[in-house]
Structures are given as structure tokens and as C-alpha cells.
Enzyme design. Structure first.
Site, short mmCIF file in Angstrom:
data_model
loop_
_atom_site.label_atom_id
_atom_site.label_comp_id
_atom_site.label_asym_id
_atom_site.label_seq_id
_atom_site.Cartn_x
_atom_site.Cartn_y
_atom_site.Cartn_z
N LYS A 279 -7.17 -0.92 10.21
CA LYS A 279 -8.46 -1.27 10.84
C LYS A 279 -8.29 -1.85 12.23
O LYS A 279 -9.07 -1.56 13.13
CB LYS A 279 -9.24 -2.27 9.98
CG LYS A 279 -8.40 -3.29 9.26
CD LYS A 279 -8.26 -2.92 7.81
CE LYS A 279 -7.18 -3.74 7.14
NZ LYS A 279 -6.89 -3.26 5.79
N VAL B 295 0.82 -1.21 0.00
CA VAL B 295 0.00 0.00 0.00
C VAL B 295 0.86 1.27 0.00
O VAL B 295 0.64 2.19 -0.77
CB VAL B 295 -0.97 0.02 1.21
CG1 VAL B 295 -1.77 1.31 1.23
CG2 VAL B 295 -1.90 -1.18 1.15
N GLY C 135 -5.76 -5.00 -2.49
CA GLY C 135 -4.75 -4.75 -3.50
C GLY C 135 -4.11 -3.39 -3.28
O GLY C 135 -4.68 -2.51 -2.64
N LYS D 143 -13.10 -4.11 10.73
CA LYS D 143 -13.72 -3.13 9.84
C LYS D 143 -15.16 -2.86 10.25
O LYS D 143 -15.63 -1.72 10.24
CB LYS D 143 -13.69 -3.65 8.40
CG LYS D 143 -12.31 -3.68 7.79
CD LYS D 143 -12.31 -4.40 6.44
CE LYS D 143 -10.93 -4.34 5.80
NZ LYS D 143 -10.83 -5.26 4.64
N GLU E 205 -10.61 6.07 5.41
CA GLU E 205 -11.45 5.41 4.40
C GLU E 205 -10.83 4.10 3.92
O GLU E 205 -11.54 3.13 3.64
CB GLU E 205 -11.67 6.36 3.22
CG GLU E 205 -12.70 5.92 2.21
CD GLU E 205 -14.11 5.87 2.79
OE1 GLU E 205 -14.56 4.76 3.11
OE2 GLU E 205 -14.76 6.93 2.91
#
Lengths: 434, 434
Positions: free
Chosen positions: A107, A25, A305, A207, A131
Site C-alpha cells: 500500500k 505473507v 494475517g 490504503k 487487492e
């Protein structure tokens, strides 16, 4: 309309970012920002754990000393995409107290520290946006925050973990083994470094814990939410699902009951072909929101991803240019929702040994099936029993919810009578087989 | 977390509404607000055109004098859901200049006056919100406004008119005639009072015109956008679609070309079964947004009907409590996009009389088919030609786009060569049949 009009409210805000983490990420974000100069956001420094690892970026960008970022006055935004929840919380807390805005994708950290993080936001007035921590590219947090007044939100059903959805899809559609499907998901960068977090449902419940705050103003913790993952789902269950024209998905749900309280859980579920969630395959995520007047709305996008997650981080960074912060409207401006465990679930249960199924815990059992290799039943259990026990997810036992599984306490006796009348014959017939 | 914490930024704002229009949407909103006390919004007065009509609300609520609402200092929000675009613009303009916020559902009025409405917002600083004017319950305007930085938005494809989608679905799935399907749509309250607005594409292009401002910062007018409706679609076309495993949908599109300019149009299109838009049936709407890093995202919900539209109006009213206004970020804070007509479309065209098809206008024709009742071809046309002519939508001629119809000028010669080589045989064979 000329293109040179300046909007009166426009603040030309330059964002200077300190980035923690350069995994899939973090590197995705670095690439994305390089290709998006109009954002006026640049990464000044990246803090990593392992300085030996080869990185696709100039060496002078990196440091292993977090204070070089946290104490740098020129950095006004900390972006945190690391795996270690404890380190992440220290970073977020220090940054907020130091007057920096924070964007996070953790999360687990948020779920574990939600109450403190709410207090830190109130105390510092800084923005804390996350987000990317739910459904990656789908803007679900902000839509829940901005829409669906507390009174109007009947229910949310969502596939929030791309990795388990990828595995389930491959197991069903390509008949891959669980192990091979998991390996594929890991190779494609969809799975957490510790696969247990994904496949046993921890990632999904984290989450869900965080989304409950934005959906219903409920501030709780993952251990208070009924959940499991897909670790017990068997090829046999997939076969039964196919016979009944269902697919199996790991579904997170929250529903406002007639009592006004909210039922919330994360469990594998039989999903009908006509259900929006059956459209969600592979690493995609989907959210179905049912509200009083808009009926069902469906949001769908990539849930895992590097780039999809980075794009969600990017949307938060972009929002910081306009000083956006979550208002937690349902928590602060309405009467917050309240969780309840006083309801029932209609479940499918497959198992090897009937002795391990506590039949007396069921309100009723309306189907019994015995096949050569395995047996299964359909029955109704109280949620508190599922929370208090773990026989239903151990010893090779597999639990999958039926569609529309929630039975409210009010309706239990009426439904029990009806179901047993309907199933009477099969019931006796079934019993003889055991 | 106690439920008594007050958020520091919270403004306890009471909204007193003057409502124009009490048709399906107006009455829907009245019902919705009665059931949503937590919104702290109440309708003080309703202005209607026809005082004789029986209304499901107390008589003292109604007036036919618009000034009773526009001059009432106690009213701080005007909600306008009337059919008459000229009257609507007068109301919106007067209300904004009078220091009131405005919520509108009038796509036609907004499309016709977009430039003036932008100026009025800048001049007065009042909020002018119109989520209900596009895709009803789907929060597409706000998502385009808040996400998808100009550089990142590759394309949007959407079904924005519930009424035509309902008609197409019924024609295909239940083999209803066009006329019967339209009648059903009108009886269910999905169609505009003047069906021409829906079926000939005016409603869709008005919505598309308005969305282009939020998606790409493009301020244009509907007559500059290539469009038609479903009025020419024939049972024959549906049959060809079925043979090729397509469905037909009226699709609004905008795509950033390699030149950086934007192609935008509203035309019937063959949609593949795997396309998200084939999921959109009946009165539903759907929006597929393709962006640089998030890949494809799909938003789906009810696009027509009294409550779904009222719920979008409601979401705007709710946003007014937090002083929300559109920032038109792509228009004011980025370099706005620019429309172009310099590209080509690959089209299916069915017709009765080949003499009426100007064959020399095609870049190439790669399929010819003649059946007893009707003929069709597949070929490539320049968009400017479609804008400048109307033979393709008159005299029983029907045009439907192929999937991925856009051909950029750069790629034309290469594609022409390839297509003609591939289609060579059929081409000669086809010619002989005519």
C-alpha cells in the site's frame, strides 16, 4: 450438463511466478499455492533480502539477486510482498516495463507512486493488481471498480487496518494496556514490522489514498488527506465512549458533499452500537458503502494475517488467468471526483491542560466536562484548521470524531444556532467549572 | 492526473433498453436510470401486461406487444423484471437469439431453465446477467464468479429471501403474528405477489439453485434440493429459540463435505447470537462465505424492495458497457462440484402428536421435551429421508436445524456414541414423560 464442455473464451493460461519477499505473507502464499493445484500457478523463484534466515521451503528456490527473477523470460508474473517501498517500486516498474504482470501488496509504495503506476499501466498494457493492499481478504477494490457508478456512491466508511482494530478491541473488551495489546498484535503477525505505520495511521491513509482512485477516481497523495492513528487514544476516552454506548474505531471515510466534491479522512471515531462498524472486532476489517439505490452495503472479513492477505494475492493471481486489469472506470470513463477541505467536523477532545486548546479556533463548543484526572469537550472545527495544525494530536490531547461528524459549510450556521440553544445551559455551567 | 485521459480500452457504448415489466422493480429502474445520466443507458420502450393501470411515466413509452421490443433493431439490451416465468423465458430466449444482451431478475425462470440458458449463452455469445435475481443489492453472483476458486470454497451460508427474514424478525422482535408480519412485508413491497413463493421457500431455493452454478459449478434443479420455508415455524419454536439464545432464520447453505461432494439445502435454522447471520434483520440479506485461506467473509445489504433490486439490475446494465459476461468458471474451467444427499442433519422438531413422528427414522434422539401445549425433540435424520418424506413439514410439525447441523456419514457413529452417552439420563427421563 457434462463437465467436459470447454468454454469458448477460455485461455488455458499457465502462470509462472517470481516472488519477492518471504515474510508472513510470502510464505503464506507459497503454502496456499502448494495446496491449490487447480490454479495452474507455480512459484519458480523467490527473491529474499536475508539469505541467512531459515525458510520453510527448499533452499534452491531462493536467491538474493532480483535480476534472476526480473530477467527470467519464463516468469510471466511478479508477485511483490516486501516491506521496502522504494525497492518495491523499482521491482514493479521494471517488471511492468519488462512485459510481466504484477501483483502487489505494498500500500505504501502504491500510495507514493500512484500517478506513475497509472501511467505505467497505460503505457505497458500489463495488469497491475493489488487487492491485498487494502482490507486483505475483502474484495473491496474490485467491488468499487465494478460497482457503484460515480453518481451513485454517496459514501464509504471503513476499518482498513486490522492491527489498530485489534489493539482497540483488546483495550476495550479485555482492558489490556495499549502496549500489551500492540505486543499481542505483533506476535500474531497482524502488525507491520514498524508499528508506527499502523498505530499512527500511515497504513490506513495509504490504503485510503489507493481506494479513493477506485471509489471516486481521485488520484491524490496521503499527505493531502487528513489523518491520524490511535496513538493518542486514552483509557479515559474509552470510558467516555462506554458511558455513551459507543465503541472507538479508527475509521477511514469518504463522502460526497452537496457541492459534489469529496471529503476524505482517517480519524478515530465514536461508533454507535447499531453501526455496522461496531460489528468489526479484533483483526477484522469492514467496509460500509452507501449508494444511491442499494442503501447501505457491508463487506466484512479478515483484514490482517498471513493467510487472509495471501488469499487476496491469490485472487489477483487467479484473475490474471483471465487477463483481468483494473479499468479505473471512475477516473477514465467518468468525470473524476475532487477532494475538498471545505467542511467541518464535530469532535470530542480530551486533554490535560485547557491552555493548550485553542478555543477560538472552534466554530462552537457545545459540551465542557471536567473530571479529576482529565477534561473533555465536544465542539466543531474546520477541517483546514486540523490539517494546518497538530495541537489536537500532541501533548496528550486526544481527538475522536462524533458519529456523523461531517458538517457541510451550507449547514453550519443553522446547526450552530440549534446546538447552542440546546446546549446553552450546560455551556454556562461548564464554563464555571474551568 | 488530468481528467481528460482516455483509457485505451474504453468503448463508449450506448445502451438502448427495452424493458419488460413496470412493477416495483421496473418502475424503480426507470426512476434510477433517469437520475443516472452518466450510465449512457436509456429505456426506449416498456412492455406491460395491463394497459389500463396508471403508470408514473409518459404513456407513449408503453406497449403491450412484446415484439415491438424484441424486433426493434435499435434496442440492444432487454431488461426483464416480470413475474411470469414462462413469458420471461420466451422473452430471454428470443432476445438472446436476436443478438441482444439480456438482464433478468427472474430467479424462478432461471432456476427452471438453467441448462437451456447456459446453452443459449454459449450458442449466441450474448451476455445474460442476473445479479438482481439473488440477494438483490449484494453483488454475490459476481463475487462468487470472480473469487473463491473451486478448491477453496468450504461453505456458503446465506439469507437470500428478504420477505421471510422480515416476517421472522417482526415475529421475534415485535411479537407480531405471522399473518400481520406477512401483510406488512407485502405492503412494503418486499414480498412476491404470490406470498407462497416466499414463505414456503420456493424463492429461496430458486436463488440457491442459481448460485450453486457460480459457487461450485453445480447445474441442478430446485426439486433436487432439500428445502422448506417458514410456513410451519410457530411462536412456540421462537420461545425455545429465545431460551437457548438463538434466533430463527431461513438459511440457504452449501458445504463441501470430506468426500469432496457438496451438501446444499434451504431450511429454517437456529442461529447463534455470535453468528454473522444473526446480524441480518428485517428485509436485509446476508452471505457468509468460508474459504480456505480468507476465513469467513460476510456480505450484507438490502435483499428486497424496489430500489435495491433496481440497483442490482443497474449494476448489470453498467457491466454490459464493458461487455461483461459470466464465465461460469467453476463449471467450465474446473471440475464442477457434485451434489450429494449422503449426510445427516441434527434437527429440532416440535409437534402436537408424537404418534405422527416416525421415531424409528431417527439415527438417534438426544433430547425429548414435553410442555403443556406442545412437545419437541432434538435428533438426527438422514437427508435422503427428509427428501423422500413430508411428515416433518405438515400436520403442524415444525423442523428447525441446530447450528452446525451437518453431520458427515464418516462421523456418524462416533457422534452418536458421544451424544447418547451425554444425553443418557435425559433420554430415559424424557421417555417416561410421554
Amino acid at each position: 450438463m457434462s463437465q467436459h464442455i470447454e468454454h469458448p473464451d477460455y485461455h488455458h493460461k499457465q502462470l509462472t511466478i517470481g516472488l519477492f519477499g518471504f515474510g508472513v505473507v510470502g510464505e503464506g502464499l507459497y503454502q496456499v499455492l502448494k495446496q491449490t493445484p487447480s490454479l495452474k500457478a507455480s512459484i519458480k523463484r523467490v527473491c529474499i533480502k536475508n539469505p541467512e534466515k531459515k525458510r520453510n521451503a527448499p533452499a534452491e528456490l531462493f536467491t538474493t539477486d532480483r535480476d534472476e527473477l526480473l530477467n527470467d523470460e519464463a516468469i510471466n508474473v511478479i508477485v511483490e510482498v516486501i516491506d521496502d517501498a522504494d525497492a518495491a517500486f523499482y521491482i514493479v516498474k521494471t517488471a511492468l516495463l519488462g512485459g510481466k504482470h504484477v501483483v502487489s501488496a505494498s500500500k505504501k509504495m502504491i500510495a507514493e507512486h500512484l500517478t506513475e503506476l497509472l501511467q505505467l499501466q497505460q503505457q505497458t498494457g500489463q495488469s497491475f493488481l493489488y487487492e491485498a493492499s487494502a482490507c486483505a481478504s475483502i474484495p473491496v477494490i474490485r467491488n468499487l471498480e465494478e460497482y457503484y457508478d460515480n453518481d451513485l456512491l454517496h459514501s464509504i466508511q471503513a476499518i482498513v487496518n486490522g492491527s489498530t482494530n485489534y489493539i482497540l478491541t483488546k483495550m476495550f473488551e479485555e482492558k489490556l494496556s495499549y502496549r500489551d495489546a500492540l505486543l499481542q498484535a505483533q506476535q500474531l503477525g497482524f502488525a507491520e514490522s514498524n508499528p508506527k505505520l499502523d498505530v499512527e495511521g500511515y497504513d490506513a491513509v495509504n490504503k485510503w489514498n489507493n481506494l479513493l482512485a477506485h471509489a471516486y477516481g481521485i488520484v491524490t497523495s496521503p499527505e493531502k488527506i487528513l489523518f491520524t492513528g490511535i496513538q493518542s487514544v486514552q483509557a479515559f476516552d474509552a470510558q467516555v465512549a462506554e458511558e455513551r454506548h459507543y465503541v472507538i474505531r479508527l475509521v477511514a471515510q469518504a463522502k460526497k458533499l452537496e457541492s459534489g466534491k469529496v471529503a476524505a479522512f482517517v480519524l478515530p471515531q465514536f461508533v454507535q452500537a447499531s453501526d455496522h462498524l461496531s460489528f468489526v472486532r479484533n483483526e477484522y476489517n469492514g467496509v460500509v458503502i452507501e449508494s444511491g439505490f442499494a442503501d447501505k452495503q457491508f463487506f466484512y472479513g479478515k483484514g490482517a494475517g498471513s493467510f487472509p492477505t495471501a488469499s487476496a494475492v491469490l485472487s489477483d493471481i487467479s484473475a490474471l488467468r483471465y487477463d483481468y486489469r483494473y479499468e479505473y472506470k471512475k477516473l477514465y470513463h467518468h468525470t473524476p471526483g475532487e477532494l475538498t477541505n471545505d467542511y467541518y467536523l464535530k469532535v470530542y477532545l480530551s486533554f490535560e491542560n485547557v491552555e493548550e486548546v485553542p478555543k477560538d479556533k472552534f466554530e462552537w463548543i457545545e459540551e465542557w466536562h471536567a473530571r479529576e484526572d482529565r477534561k473533555y469537550l465536544v465542539g466543531v472545527l474546520h477541517v483546514q484548521h486540523l490539517i494546518d495544525s497538530d495541537w489536537w494530536k500532541t501533548n496528550g490531547t486526544s481527538l475522536v470524531l462524533l458519529p456523523n461528524a461531517i458538517i457541510e459549510s451550507l449547514d453550519l450556521q443553522k446547526l450552530k444556532k440549534k446546538s447552542l440553544e440546546l446546549a446553552g445551559l450546560q455551556l454556562h455551567h461548564g464554563f464555571k467549572q474551568w
